[in-house]
Motif scaffolding. Structure first.
Motif, PDB file in Angstrom:
ATOM      1  N   ALA B  16       0.790  -1.266   0.003  1.00 60.79           N
ATOM      2  CA  ALA B  16      -0.067   0.071  -0.122  1.00 60.79           C
ATOM      3  C   ALA B  16       0.887   1.298  -0.144  1.00 60.79           C
ATOM      4  O   ALA B  16       0.782   2.156  -0.805  1.00 60.79           O
ATOM      5  N   PRO B  17       1.764   1.459   0.721  1.00 58.99           N
ATOM      6  CA  PRO B  17       2.628   2.636   1.001  1.00 58.99           C
ATOM      7  C   PRO B  17       3.520   2.675  -0.258  1.00 58.99           C
ATOM      8  O   PRO B  17       3.699   3.815  -1.099  1.00 58.99           O
ATOM      9  N   LEU B  18       3.870   1.863  -0.871  1.00 59.27           N
ATOM     10  CA  LEU B  18       4.889   1.512  -2.115  1.00 59.27           C
ATOM     11  C   LEU B  18       4.011   2.009  -3.081  1.00 59.27           C
ATOM     12  O   LEU B  18       4.352   3.042  -3.977  1.00 59.27           O
ATOM     13  N   PHE B  19       2.708   1.656  -3.429  1.00 55.46           N
ATOM     14  CA  PHE B  19       1.902   1.747  -4.480  1.00 55.46           C
ATOM     15  C   PHE B  19       1.505   3.391  -4.583  1.00 55.46           C
ATOM     16  O   PHE B  19       1.675   4.031  -5.388  1.00 55.46           O
ATOM     17  N   THR B  20       1.121   3.805  -3.139  1.00 58.73           N
ATOM     18  CA  THR B  20       0.923   5.018  -2.972  1.00 58.73           C
ATOM     19  C   THR B  20       2.081   6.058  -3.309  1.00 58.73           C
ATOM     20  O   THR B  20       1.955   7.074  -4.155  1.00 58.73           O
ATOM     21  N   ALA B  27      -0.593  11.416  -9.924  1.00 56.31           N
ATOM     22  CA  ALA B  27      -1.554  11.980  -9.216  1.00 56.31           C
ATOM     23  C   ALA B  27      -1.004  13.583  -9.234  1.00 56.31           C
ATOM     24  O   ALA B  27      -2.180  14.331  -9.602  1.00 56.31           O
ATOM     25  N   GLY B  28      -0.020  13.704  -9.144  1.00 58.92           N
ATOM     26  CA  GLY B  28       0.317  15.068  -8.857  1.00 58.92           C
ATOM     27  C   GLY B  28       0.066  15.911 -10.312  1.00 58.92           C
ATOM     28  O   GLY B  28      -0.267  17.145 -10.304  1.00 58.92           O
ATOM     29  N   ARG B  29       0.354  15.175 -11.177  1.00 59.51           N
ATOM     30  CA  ARG B  29      -0.011  15.691 -12.790  1.00 59.51           C
ATOM     31  C   ARG B  29      -1.345  16.102 -12.968  1.00 59.51           C
ATOM     32  O   ARG B  29      -1.602  17.037 -13.780  1.00 59.51           O
ATOM     33  N   TRP B  38      -5.358  11.691  -2.925  1.00 62.82           N
ATOM     34  CA  TRP B  38      -4.558  10.399  -3.194  1.00 62.82           C
ATOM     35  C   TRP B  38      -3.591   9.964  -1.912  1.00 62.82           C
ATOM     36  O   TRP B  38      -3.725   8.943  -1.546  1.00 62.82           O
ATOM     37  N   VAL B  39      -2.912  11.188  -1.648  1.00 67.20           N
ATOM     38  CA  VAL B  39      -2.095  11.084  -0.356  1.00 67.20           C
ATOM     39  C   VAL B  39      -2.980  10.535   0.751  1.00 67.20           C
ATOM     40  O   VAL B  39      -2.514   9.591   1.400  1.00 67.20           O
ATOM     41  N   ALA B  40      -3.901  11.194   1.007  1.00 68.05           N
ATOM     42  CA  ALA B  40      -4.933  10.810   2.171  1.00 68.05           C
ATOM     43  C   ALA B  40      -5.373   9.612   2.238  1.00 68.05           C
ATOM     44  O   ALA B  40      -5.417   8.930   3.029  1.00 68.05           O
ATOM     45  N   LEU B  41      -5.739   9.031   0.823  1.00 71.54           N
ATOM     46  CA  LEU B  41      -6.125   7.846   0.764  1.00 71.54           C
ATOM     47  C   LEU B  41      -5.187   6.725   0.963  1.00 71.54           C
ATOM     48  O   LEU B  41      -5.529   5.863   1.719  1.00 71.54           O
ATOM     49  N   GLY B  42      -4.014   6.909   0.622  1.00 67.62           N
ATOM     50  CA  GLY B  42      -2.863   6.156   0.718  1.00 67.62           C
ATOM     51  C   GLY B  42      -2.510   5.823   2.473  1.00 67.62           C
ATOM     52  O   GLY B  42      -2.356   4.946   3.023  1.00 67.62           O
ATOM     53  N   SER B 120       6.963  23.795  -3.054  1.00 66.31           N
ATOM     54  CA  SER B 120       7.160  22.936  -4.209  1.00 66.31           C
ATOM     55  C   SER B 120       7.611  21.772  -4.195  1.00 66.31           C
ATOM     56  O   SER B 120       8.036  21.328  -3.266  1.00 66.31           O
ATOM     57  N   GLY B 121       7.815  21.016  -5.234  1.00 67.11           N
ATOM     58  CA  GLY B 121       8.115  19.726  -5.339  1.00 67.11           C
ATOM     59  C   GLY B 121       7.452  18.600  -4.466  1.00 67.11           C
ATOM     60  O   GLY B 121       7.964  17.774  -3.881  1.00 67.11           O
ATOM     61  N   LEU B 122       6.150  18.786  -4.462  1.00 66.36           N
ATOM     62  CA  LEU B 122       5.417  18.069  -3.371  1.00 66.36           C
ATOM     63  C   LEU B 122       5.248  16.738  -3.870  1.00 66.36           C
ATOM     64  O   LEU B 122       5.238  15.671  -3.321  1.00 66.36           O
ATOM     65  N   ASP B 123       5.455  16.234  -5.230  1.00 63.75           N
ATOM     66  CA  ASP B 123       5.278  14.880  -5.754  1.00 63.75           C
ATOM     67  C   ASP B 123       6.392  14.216  -5.211  1.00 63.75           C
ATOM     68  O   ASP B 123       5.977  12.939  -4.554  1.00 63.75           O
ATOM     69  N   ILE B 124       7.461  14.491  -5.283  1.00 64.66           N
ATOM     70  CA  ILE B 124       8.604  13.703  -4.738  1.00 64.66           C
ATOM     71  C   ILE B 124       8.701  13.811  -3.278  1.00 64.66           C
ATOM     72  O   ILE B 124       8.826  12.728  -2.556  1.00 64.66           O
TER      73      ILE B 124
END
Lengths: 119, 524, 113
Positions: B16-20, B27-29, B38-42, B120-124
């Motif tokens: 689950a965490p790896l997939f998230t 999702a950030g795109r 998505w992050v909250a769901l994960g 910024s850079g929240l995806d990573i």
């Protein structure tokens, strides 16, 4: 006696690599050289894994071209080493990029001067 | 479907965490809202799986899970055809750690959704955060030595990247470099030790190695190569120097989870000493018990005295987490020192160990809470310097309340949770040596003193003109803190049910070396 | 019910609920004693704070910097702090050296016993 020493030779290499690597880490002041020392220790660990996987007279478990009564070696340590190499690449790349940023921001790669955080 | 999920809980715990993590950039795109959702769901999924797994283990005994085989009998034991497979073994102690990590990861993810939203850079960032969570969960769930090394490296890499994430004129990168350097050299030492054990016993499974262990010279070397780096990762004095540096430089939500990551290393240290070596430590068990006790006393005292003089609020709190780790090492060390003496073990050893494990749970809660409040103050004022803060109690009452709960808990003031676990440690450790107990209490007093200082410097006094704009932090940040604060109060008020249903089984599991082996290998 | 929730430590017991009751009683007694106080005491009647004869600073100008707070304590332990603080040198390779040092000591202890 000689042959046993020869068999132990890779282990000596491992020890020598560890000592060289740690020596470089502790004695060198250039950050890049410290990271090179770390890389040496990493190689030593990988070499150690390969060394302990050596079985005299064993063959690789590849079924296309094997002798009559093959003694095949379970390639566990080789798999471990591959994993460890991949991890090693990631850590080395990350730390080299850290070194780059530190050099840009601090204007030095001397580990004795990378001490804004202390006390 | 449901029973399928239950069966595969240990795998889902990592998946689950790896997939998230790997889907976050996609999702950030689609926009920041999609990413946040998505992050909250994960986070909820990971925590839910963690809770379910822990509940299953605490309810019906240890769970084993083999990757690539139906059950562990095909991998180890008499009928084993292929002895190397990754195997998870989740017993009550692992379940306790999974609970800590799940709870903490949920709180900090909710918190960081608001706290990091201006960056910024929240995806990573989120990808790394979930990798860190996956690494820590893997470390505490795995029953395989090499797999442990892999998760240790995953958590170190993600942790170092997160520490350095906000470059901060290079200071954060310096902290990240120190963290990465020490973690890597420590992990290499662990790897060499694993190699030594594999070379002798031809197994990587923790239970299998434990059942075959002879405790020869090579095993002694392997023990040192395993124990010292793990103590370093847990932040024990005199190997704690990286802790204040990296905890202070990391974003606050990450720091709160780095505490959990340190405790995962502590988990591994205890696992190796108690389960892998256990009674085999023979005459050395006293030595290793005292090794932990000395590290613990040093950590507790040096940590707190260094904290007292700090000006940076997060650095101060980081020294306190060194100091709190001291309590855990002390409790576990006392239990290890009397491991061979069944009478003493029953009289006070078990209580000391229970105190240590209880303190691990409590520490993750209140320490995380304190780092989150420090982050909340930083969020509104932009400084961590205690000399420049002040008067925030007027404008940030909730943050102040949460800080008070955390500070009272860490100082061991009743009726908060820190008191319950510290009491268990005080009242058992003195049976071995009263001096240790007195020292632990002195450390508690100094802890209170230094948090009085922080409280005074951040919240008391008339409002300062430069922070006139400061107001309460956004709701998600408060929610993250509220989750942790609620558990601090709840466990503080009801320590007995908690102790009976979670800590006591964990203590039994940790002391029951034969049982751990038998779960995998069968028989006893 | 509450007695079943008492944490046993082997040498003592801890029941937060009883503690809360006792705390509540203590607060009650305190408030009771307080009620003996004079009801005609109003704010503003109190004397001004005595700050070594200095004038009371204006509201908002009286922040005590955090680093001055435990001056007495740190000064008394100066000998200790002067030894320990420099150990936190901030140099990355020093940190590695400390870990290897502990490891070396442990090797000696473990292999000798």
């Amino acid at each position: 006696m000689i042959s046993r020493l020869l068999l132990a030779f890779p282990v000596f290499t491992v020890v020598a690599l560890v000592i060289l690597g740690l020596g470089a880490m502790l004695l060198k002041r250039n950050l890049i050289k410290v990271l090179m020392g770390l890389s040496l220790v990493e190689s030593a660990a990988n070499l150690f894994l390969i060394v302990i996987g050596y079985r005299q007279g064993g063959v690789a478990p590849i079924f296309t071209n094997v002798p009559e009564h093959p003694v095949m070696v379970l390639p566990t340590v080789q798999a471990l080493t591959l994993t460890s190499i991949v991890i090693g690449v990631a850590t080395t790349a990350m730390m080299l990029s850290f070194a780059m940023i530190i050099y840009k921001k601090y204007g030095t790669a001397d580990v004795h001067k990378i001490k804004k955080l202390k006390g | 479907m449901f029973s399928f999920c239950i069966r595969h809980l240990p795998a889902l715990l990592i998946a689950a965490p790896l997939f998230t993590a790997f889907v976050v950039p996609l999702a950030g795109r689609l926009g920041s809202r999609v990413r946040a959702a998505w992050v909250a769901l994960g986070a909820f999924a990971t925590a839910g799986i963690g809770f379910a797994l822990a509940a299953k283990v605490l309810g019906s005994g240890p769970v084993t899970y083999v990757f690539g085989a139906l059950d562990h009998a095909q991998t180890l034991g008499a009928a084993a055809a292929f002895p190397i497979r990754i195997m998870f073994e989740v017993d009550a102690f692992s379940a306790l750690m999974i609970l800590i990590s799940s709870l903490s990861s949920l709180a900090i993810t909710i918190y960081s959704l608001a706290a990091e939203s201006r960056q910024s850079g929240l995806d990573i960032f989120y990808a790394m955060l979930f990798l860190l969570v996956a690494g820590v969960l893997g470390m505490v769930a795995t029953g395989d030595l090499f797999n442990f090394f892999v998760f240790l490296e995953i958590s170190s890499l993600a942790g170092a990247a997160l520490v350095a994430y906000r470059i901060d004129e290079g200071v954060a990168v310096e902290a990240g470099l120190k963290y990465a350097l020490l973690s890597t050299i420590g992990a290499l030492s662990v790897l060499i030790a694993i190699g030594i054990l594999f070379a002798q016993y031809n197994a990587l499974n923790l239970a299998a190695v434990a059942s075959r262990l002879q405790f020869g010279t090579l095993d002694k070397i392997a023990l040192v190569l395993l124990a010292v780096p793990l103590a370093m990762k847990a932040g024990a004095v005199p190997m704690h120097f990286w802790t204040p540096d990296s905890y202070a430089a990391a974003p606050s939500s990450v720091t709160a989870f780095l505490v959990v990551s340190s405790q995962a290393s502590l988990y591994a240290l205890f696992r190796i000493l108690y389960t892998l070596y256990g009674h085999l430590l023979q005459f050395s068990w006293v030595t290793f018990g005292w090794f932990l006790i000395i590290l613990g006393v040093l950590s507790a005292f040096v940590g707190v005295t260094m904290a007292l003089t700090q000006k940076d609020v997060k650095r101060l709190m980081a020294y306190h987490s060194v100091s709190q780790t001291g309590y855990m090492l002390l409790g576990a060390g006392v239990a290890l020192a009397v491991l061979g003496n069944a009478e003493a073990l029953a009289a006070f050893g078990k209580t000391a160990l229970a105190g240590a494990l209880f303190h691990m749970f409590n520490n993750a809660l209140y320490k995380g809470l304190l780092f989150l409040t420090a982050g909340a103050v930083f969020y509104r004022t932009g400084t961590r310097n205690l000399d420049r803060l002040g008067g925030l109690g007027h404008t940030m009452p909730w943050t102040m309340a949460f800080f008070m709960i955390g500070a009272l808990a860490i100082a061991g003031i009743p009726p908060f949770n820190g008191f319950a676990s510290k009491l268990l440690i005080y009242e058992s450790v003195y049976r071995l040596s009263p001096f240790l107990s007195i020292l632990a209490m002195v450390v508690s007093i100094l802890t209170l003193a230094s948090f009085v200082k922080v409280f005074h410097a951040m919240f008391l006094g008339p409002p300062r003109a430069e922070y006139a704009e400061a107001r309460e932090v956004p709701r998600p940040m408060l929610a993250g803190m509220a989750i942790l604060a609620a558990f601090v109060v709840l466990i503080g008020l009801l320590p007995r049910p908690f102790n009976d249903h979670m800590i006591a089984p964990a203590v039994e599991a940790l002391l029951d070396r034969v049982g751990y082996i038998a779960t995998i290998l069968g028989g006893s | 019910m509450t007695f079943a929730w008492t944490l046993e430590t082997g040498s003592g017991t801890w029941n937060p609920l009883l503690w809360l009751v006792a705390f509540g009683v203590a607060v009650g007694i305190g408030l009771y004693i307080r009620s003996f106080g004079r009801a005609d005491n109003r704010e503003g009647d109190a004397l001004k704070p005595f700050i070594s004869g200095n004038e009371e600073p204006e509201d908002g100008a009286s922040h005590l910097p955090a680093s001055n707070l435990y001056w007495g304590f740190t000064d008394a332990l100066k000998a200790y702090y002067q030894k320990v603080v420099p150990l936190h040198s901030g140099i990355p390779t020093d940190y590695v050296a400390w870990m290897l040092g502990v490891m070396a000591v442990m090797f000696i202890i473990v292999l000798a016993t």
